[in-house]
Design an enzyme around this catalytic site. Structure first.
Site: not given
Length: 165
Positions: A59-61
């Site tokens: 999700t962060c990527a």
């Protein structure tokens, strides 16, 4: 204290995000070249702060990729991707992904940015990292929009953040 979830399990942050209408507090964060960036380095620019636990999660990527795409079309705006990852990890990820429109900043040294902005997760398996959040400012540093993402595995509302610019 904000109550958020990780996989549906409750966890908490050290505080609340800054209020819309207030000024973003100065910060000292580490860039990929190990130099220090502060708020004054972005003076006169609108800011989108994409804050997340770690670049090494899906999700962060995804959020970094999406903001990299959006940043290419934003006038007088800097997109800052902030986590507690080491600058080396941030640089490795962006190099591998061809990401060059955002500024990666690390709060790895003492977490002071996360603490000052109510982002530090205080319990659960991600304790010490930052929660997933967005903060948007105008060119004078006044906060226009904030979002504390309720479930850490969910993506933030990109459209709402960019709409205020």
């Amino acid at each position: 204290m904000a109550s958020i979830t990780l996989g549906g399990n409750p966890i908490n942050t050290a505080g609340e995000l800054p209020k819309v209408g207030s000024k973003l507090a100065d910060f000292k964060l580490v860039k990929n070249d190990l130099s220090v960036a502060s708020l004054s380095d972005f003076s006169g620019k609108k800011l989108v702060l994409n804050i997340f636990p770690s670049i090494d999660t899906g999700t962060c990527a995804t959020s970094v990729r999406k903001f990299n795409e959006a940043a290419a079309g934003l006038d007088n705006t800097a997109v800052l991707c902030i986590s507690r990852d080491l600058p080396f990890a941030q640089k490795r990820f962006c190099g591998a992904e061809g990401i060059e429109n955002v500024v990666n900043l690390s709060d790895f040294q003492d977490g002071s940015f996360g603490k000052a902005n109510g982002l530090e997760i205080v319990d659960g398996p991600l304790a010490g990292l930052h929660s997933r959040a967005l903060i948007v400012t105008d060119a004078e540093g006044t906060i226009l929009h904030t979002e504390q993402v309720g479930e850490i595995a969910n993506e933030p509302n990109y459209e709402a953040a960019l709409a205020v610019l």
